[in-house]
Write a protein that holds these residues in place. Sequence first.
Motif, PDB file in Angstrom:
ATOM      1  N   MET A  62       1.886  29.158  23.669  1.00 37.91           N
ATOM      2  CA  MET A  62       1.739  27.652  23.721  1.00 37.91           C
ATOM      3  C   MET A  62       2.093  26.979  25.231  1.00 37.91           C
ATOM      4  O   MET A  62       3.107  27.572  25.729  1.00 37.91           O
ATOM      5  N   ARG A  63       1.165  26.368  25.804  1.00 36.67           N
ATOM      6  CA  ARG A  63       1.357  25.845  26.952  1.00 36.67           C
ATOM      7  C   ARG A  63       2.840  25.044  27.150  1.00 36.67           C
ATOM      8  O   ARG A  63       3.000  24.177  26.218  1.00 36.67           O
ATOM      9  N   ASN A  64       3.362  24.842  28.209  1.00 34.68           N
ATOM     10  CA  ASN A  64       4.536  24.087  28.301  1.00 34.68           C
ATOM     11  C   ASN A  64       4.061  22.798  28.339  1.00 34.68           C
ATOM     12  O   ASN A  64       3.237  22.479  29.150  1.00 34.68           O
ATOM     13  N   PRO A  65       4.418  21.817  27.598  1.00 35.18           N
ATOM     14  CA  PRO A  65       4.231  20.342  27.568  1.00 35.18           C
ATOM     15  C   PRO A  65       4.213  19.645  29.076  1.00 35.18           C
ATOM     16  O   PRO A  65       3.336  18.792  29.316  1.00 35.18           O
ATOM     17  N   ILE A  66       5.192  19.990  29.826  1.00 34.72           N
ATOM     18  CA  ILE A  66       5.279  19.369  30.907  1.00 34.72           C
ATOM     19  C   ILE A  66       4.348  19.649  31.839  1.00 34.72           C
ATOM     20  O   ILE A  66       3.509  18.897  32.534  1.00 34.72           O
ATOM     21  N   ASN A  67       3.842  20.929  31.887  1.00 36.97           N
ATOM     22  CA  ASN A  67       2.425  21.381  32.611  1.00 36.97           C
ATOM     23  C   ASN A  67       1.555  20.791  32.063  1.00 36.97           C
ATOM     24  O   ASN A  67       0.317  20.377  32.983  1.00 36.97           O
ATOM     25  N   VAL A  68       1.233  20.381  30.706  1.00 32.99           N
ATOM     26  CA  VAL A  68       0.103  19.620  30.197  1.00 32.99           C
ATOM     27  C   VAL A  68       0.152  18.264  30.667  1.00 32.99           C
ATOM     28  O   VAL A  68      -1.160  17.923  31.133  1.00 32.99           O
ATOM     29  N   ALA A 105       9.426  15.855  21.972  1.00 34.05           N
ATOM     30  CA  ALA A 105       9.489  14.434  21.110  1.00 34.05           C
ATOM     31  C   ALA A 105      10.916  14.519  20.575  1.00 34.05           C
ATOM     32  O   ALA A 105      11.379  13.395  20.504  1.00 34.05           O
ATOM     33  N   TYR A 106      11.215  15.698  19.726  1.00 30.25           N
ATOM     34  CA  TYR A 106      12.521  15.699  18.975  1.00 30.25           C
ATOM     35  C   TYR A 106      13.744  15.123  20.052  1.00 30.25           C
ATOM     36  O   TYR A 106      14.459  14.405  19.672  1.00 30.25           O
ATOM     37  N   LYS A 107      13.611  15.867  21.130  1.00 37.12           N
ATOM     38  CA  LYS A 107      14.823  15.738  22.027  1.00 37.12           C
ATOM     39  C   LYS A 107      14.780  14.138  22.483  1.00 37.12           C
ATOM     40  O   LYS A 107      16.080  13.464  22.635  1.00 37.12           O
ATOM     41  N   ASN A 108      13.717  13.636  22.825  1.00 38.09           N
ATOM     42  CA  ASN A 108      13.535  12.125  23.162  1.00 38.09           C
ATOM     43  C   ASN A 108      14.208  11.232  22.120  1.00 38.09           C
ATOM     44  O   ASN A 108      14.824  10.282  22.305  1.00 38.09           O
ATOM     45  N   LYS A 136     -11.236  15.006  27.094  1.00 40.68           N
ATOM     46  CA  LYS A 136     -11.654  15.836  26.088  1.00 40.68           C
ATOM     47  C   LYS A 136     -10.677  16.631  25.515  1.00 40.68           C
ATOM     48  O   LYS A 136      -9.589  17.167  26.062  1.00 40.68           O
ATOM     49  N   ARG A 137     -10.694  16.978  24.136  1.00 37.58           N
ATOM     50  CA  ARG A 137      -9.895  18.093  23.581  1.00 37.58           C
ATOM     51  C   ARG A 137      -8.476  17.571  23.748  1.00 37.58           C
ATOM     52  O   ARG A 137      -7.612  18.687  23.834  1.00 37.58           O
ATOM     53  N   LEU A 138      -8.077  16.542  23.430  1.00 44.68           N
ATOM     54  CA  LEU A 138      -6.683  15.937  23.393  1.00 44.68           C
ATOM     55  C   LEU A 138      -6.044  16.287  22.161  1.00 44.68           C
ATOM     56  O   LEU A 138      -4.743  16.733  22.385  1.00 44.68           O
ATOM     57  N   TYR A 139      -6.664  16.207  21.435  1.00 47.31           N
ATOM     58  CA  TYR A 139      -5.997  16.410  19.676  1.00 47.31           C
ATOM     59  C   TYR A 139      -5.338  17.750  19.840  1.00 47.31           C
ATOM     60  O   TYR A 139      -4.435  17.918  18.976  1.00 47.31           O
ATOM     61  N   ARG A 140      -5.926  18.800  20.314  1.00 50.13           N
ATOM     62  CA  ARG A 140      -5.259  20.076  20.292  1.00 50.13           C
ATOM     63  C   ARG A 140      -3.799  20.106  20.816  1.00 50.13           C
ATOM     64  O   ARG A 140      -3.140  21.076  20.307  1.00 50.13           O
ATOM     65  N   ASN A 141      -3.588  19.163  21.556  1.00 50.20           N
ATOM     66  CA  ASN A 141      -2.269  19.239  22.051  1.00 50.20           C
ATOM     67  C   ASN A 141      -1.009  18.953  20.850  1.00 50.20           C
ATOM     68  O   ASN A 141       0.139  19.381  21.002  1.00 50.20           O
ATOM     69  N   LEU A 142      -1.557  18.257  19.858  1.00 50.87           N
ATOM     70  CA  LEU A 142      -0.764  17.900  18.581  1.00 50.87           C
ATOM     71  C   LEU A 142      -0.515  19.151  17.891  1.00 50.87           C
ATOM     72  O   LEU A 142       0.126  19.160  16.887  1.00 50.87           O
ATOM     73  N   TYR A 143      -1.191  20.413  18.136  1.00 47.86           N
ATOM     74  CA  TYR A 143      -0.966  21.782  17.556  1.00 47.86           C
ATOM     75  C   TYR A 143       0.322  22.507  17.985  1.00 47.86           C
ATOM     76  O   TYR A 143       0.571  23.546  17.640  1.00 47.86           O
ATOM     77  N   ASN A 144       0.975  21.908  19.397  1.00 50.11           N
ATOM     78  CA  ASN A 144       1.661  22.595  20.213  1.00 50.11           C
ATOM     79  C   ASN A 144       3.264  22.264  19.555  1.00 50.11           C
ATOM     80  O   ASN A 144       3.464  21.072  19.907  1.00 50.11           O
ATOM     81  N   PRO A 145       3.760  23.203  19.031  1.00 48.13           N
ATOM     82  CA  PRO A 145       5.231  22.914  18.477  1.00 48.13           C
ATOM     83  C   PRO A 145       6.158  22.658  19.931  1.00 48.13           C
ATOM     84  O   PRO A 145       7.087  21.828  19.550  1.00 48.13           O
ATOM     85  N   GLU A 146       5.876  22.919  20.946  1.00 45.29           N
ATOM     86  CA  GLU A 146       6.687  22.554  22.159  1.00 45.29           C
ATOM     87  C   GLU A 146       6.627  21.075  22.335  1.00 45.29           C
ATOM     88  O   GLU A 146       7.619  20.662  22.780  1.00 45.29           O
TER      89      GLU A 146
END
Length: 611
Positions: A3-9, A40-43, A25-35
């Motif tokens: 999975m891509r690093n969310p910071i890079n995304v 979000a959990y940390k925040n 486009k294809r923003l929804y697929r980022n919601l499949y990324n556990p990272e």
Amino acid sequence: MHMRNPINVLKSLEKHAKDGEYKYKRLYRNLYNPEFYLLAYKNIASTPGSMTAGTDGKTLDAMSMARIHRIIASLKDHSYQPNPARRTYIAKQNSNKKRPLGIPSTDDKLVQEVVRLILEAIYESVFSRNSHGFRPNRSCHTALLEVKTTFTAVKWVIEGDIKACFDCFDHHVLINLLRRRIHDEYFISLMWKLLKAGYMEQWKFNETFSGTPQGSGVSPLLANIYLSELDTFMSEYKKNFDIGNAKFRPLNKEYSRTHSRYMTLSGKLRRQKSFLSPESQEEIRKEMRQLQLKKLNVPYYPAIEPNFKRIQYNRYADDFVIGVIGSKEDAERIKADVKQFLHEKLNLTLSEEKTKVTHSGEFIRYLGYDFTISRDKSFTRNSKGVLYRPYYGNVRLYVPRDKWIGKLKEYGAIKIKKDKLGKEHWKAMHRGFLMNKTDIEIISKYNSEIRGLYNYYRLASNVSVLGVFRWWMEYSMLKTFAGKYNSNVNKVKKGRMRNGIFGVDYTTKSGTKRCDFYSERLIKLEKPAPDFSDTLPQYRRYDVTNSLAARLRKGICEMCDNKTDSVKMHHVKSLKSLKCNTLSEMLMLEKRRKTLALCDFCFEQVSKKLL
């Protein structure tokens, strides 16, 4: 799958933000990324309401990778449905009214935080510089300082007030605004679900037909996306309204004549000094002094300037002000145009009774301050020795009297009674709920309240009036100590005063220390206080080691040190609440952490307070 690093995304999303033609486009697929959920959990874990349960009764306690994977699975098969928010009501300051607050469930908080991070990367960099609410590194202070800088010499001020703004956002308008940039129907469908989640009140479900859910993590950003349309409208309006070049702005005719005469005499004195008698020279100097004083009492520009007009605009959330250099008719027309735009384009209503056109010489209430455009003609000399008026036309910020008096009443520090003639009699009061606290807790409470009010009003020209507020708070504190020890104020002071300052001693691991009553100088400062920056930072703030995620991934129980495939995070609200009754509480206090990574067995034992 890697999975891509969310910071890079997020950085990649931001890179395209300023290209108005770019469609996401294809923003929804980022919601499949556990990272993303670990970020979000940390925040969320660092926020005060992280342990407040929603309608499902769950909190951040028992956070695990399995829980994150369950959320992702429901998003993948599109069965995810947000729980209705638990509605509670919070009292408004200095008012009997209450405002609604929705408390989402913890799983929904995680999803909303991921959505917020994505939307912030897309929209933050294109928001107006005149918008200051709910934005990273911006605050009420930055808004007020911008008013102070840009509203110089305005003649009229429009005080904007939108009726029940956050409750009235039209969902269809908001979704259409999102669709301008986002071409991903799965993501748009999720936004509909978040907006339509509804709320629970008295165990009864209520649908939401308009507004953004107050209390949700994504709500402030959605409000800014919605109201940025007003920012854009005002930017275009300014381009069409502003006329005249500031460099060639015509001067007041009386000022011009006076200045012209002054320069004529100055030139005469310079050229003919050797031919003039001392008496003639003195007469010329005397007339020049009179002309200089006259100049300092005549406005630099004429009262009516048909060929020079300007407007300035500033917004914080749903509060906004518009400064006008022009006629009152101009200001009234701007107000009517803004009202029409809000009604026709955003389905919002401008409050007719609260939206006023005020002369800039009067006090205008904005973000808890009063501001006015100074007509002070007092003068001084600059570094070259030339007389000038440093305050005339400048914005002056003031602490409103009712604000600090309201705080004294809110804290229960004073009681005000009126006699038969209407004269006020003030009396300092003890605060009963503090009497069972320790000495250090009592003085710290008063200090934090004084420091908090001063830090907010430190931009004000008359901030020193808070010295009166502090005096009454000190008297109230002394009465609280007197009540606690069944004594009186004079006896309480004995042994606790040092260099005229009241203080108490307390013991720490490093020895005995002293906490003094807040006695720092209450002086005006020009920089915003960091305490009042909005706590909605951009993702760059999170580009550091995520210790919570690392502990979840490590798979080691912090109680028994055993390796486990199922780590659950145990959370407590605060370290203060721990009493050292169990091994887990002692471990958290020793580590100075509000969390423990536990295996299933230890988590169950800790939950039952057996470990």
